[in-house]
Design an enzyme around this catalytic site. Sequence first.
Site, short mmCIF file in Angstrom:
data_model
loop_
_atom_site.label_atom_id
_atom_site.label_comp_id
_atom_site.label_asym_id
_atom_site.label_seq_id
_atom_site.Cartn_x
_atom_site.Cartn_y
_atom_site.Cartn_z
N CYS A 126 25.92 42.76 37.71
CA CYS A 126 26.34 41.64 38.55
C CYS A 126 26.47 42.08 40.00
O CYS A 126 26.10 41.34 40.93
CB CYS A 126 27.65 41.04 38.04
SG CYS A 126 29.01 42.23 37.87
N HIS A 143 36.48 44.08 42.68
CA HIS A 143 35.94 43.48 41.46
C HIS A 143 37.02 42.92 40.55
O HIS A 143 38.06 43.55 40.32
CB HIS A 143 35.11 44.53 40.70
CG HIS A 143 34.10 43.96 39.77
ND1 HIS A 143 34.42 43.31 38.60
CD2 HIS A 143 32.74 43.93 39.86
CE1 HIS A 143 33.31 42.92 37.99
NE2 HIS A 143 32.28 43.28 38.73
#
Length: 343
Positions: free
Chosen positions: A155, A182
């Site tokens: 991602c 994150h």
Amino acid sequence: MSGEKVGLGINGFGRIGRLVMRAALDHPNATIVAVNDPFLSIDYARYLFKYDSVHGQYPGEVIVDGNCLVVNGVRVTFFAERDPASIPWGAAGAHYVCESTGVFTDKLKASAHIAGGAKKVIISAPSDSVPMFVVGVNHTEYTKGSHDVVSNASCTTNCLAPLAKVLHEKFGIAEGLMTTVHASTATQLVVDGPSRGGKDWRGGRSALLNLIPSSTGAAKAVGKVIPSLNGKLTGMAVRCPTGDVSMVDLTFRSEKPVSGEEMRAALKAASESKELAGILGYTEDEVVSQDFVHDSRSSIVDAKSCIHLNENFHKIISWYDNEWGYSNRLVDLAVYMNSVDSA
């Protein structure tokens, strides 16, 4: 990316597997025909698909009919095989398989799906043994019959690579460091305990209470999808106690002198181009992470958070829904591969 609908199978009905299913059902050129997960009953799979703490309740009918999940009339055969080679993908019409267990991430292991009748396998994780494709960056390098197993990268690579592509093509990236701030993921623990595998001691600390520094290969992986950047980028992650949406901080030295205004204008223009529209985004609003939940784009530049020390030293900030954006790109990649393979 047009043509006949590609029939997708999903191995591993976790966060990404379930969201790939949602994304495929939304896509005009894709559908889901089969799911395999040996650790879920079909009723539990229905429950997890329908109700999602981040993305909300699925807006449609989800029922169980025998060995099928039926979503708005679309029948999805449910299997519970532990051995990928035993999953009858071909009989179910699943020609492309999303491998999202997190276990079968190399070519040899992922290739087992071919034995069950799959034609192609897309791993929903980085891999050192198969080509990595990032939609909008290097996906057009896929050619007919070239690879049976590919990777959709990570991602974070999907966020960073489109950004790096534009900046490198326009101004040149001499070198850079990336930090991804994150969201928490399923590999983390709610309370302190032994980390998975026992190697990342900090990774075993409570995801609810800590900012946790962590390693990531996402920046180095950009060098695999953009070879001219190989060796010029590296980075790290800081895991945060949020459920979804992450942020890339790319600090780099440009080869060409450029003002912040010129750089932001180039990123805005790229976000509106045919090549990157729907993949790279751009905003000048006063945004925070929750504003990007369920955003299907890979990377959204936060113009007001970007800073520039001088004409050669820059910090670019870009947001991404690390679950939904990534899942949509995986479906896009499957659709593109099918269009190439069917030509």
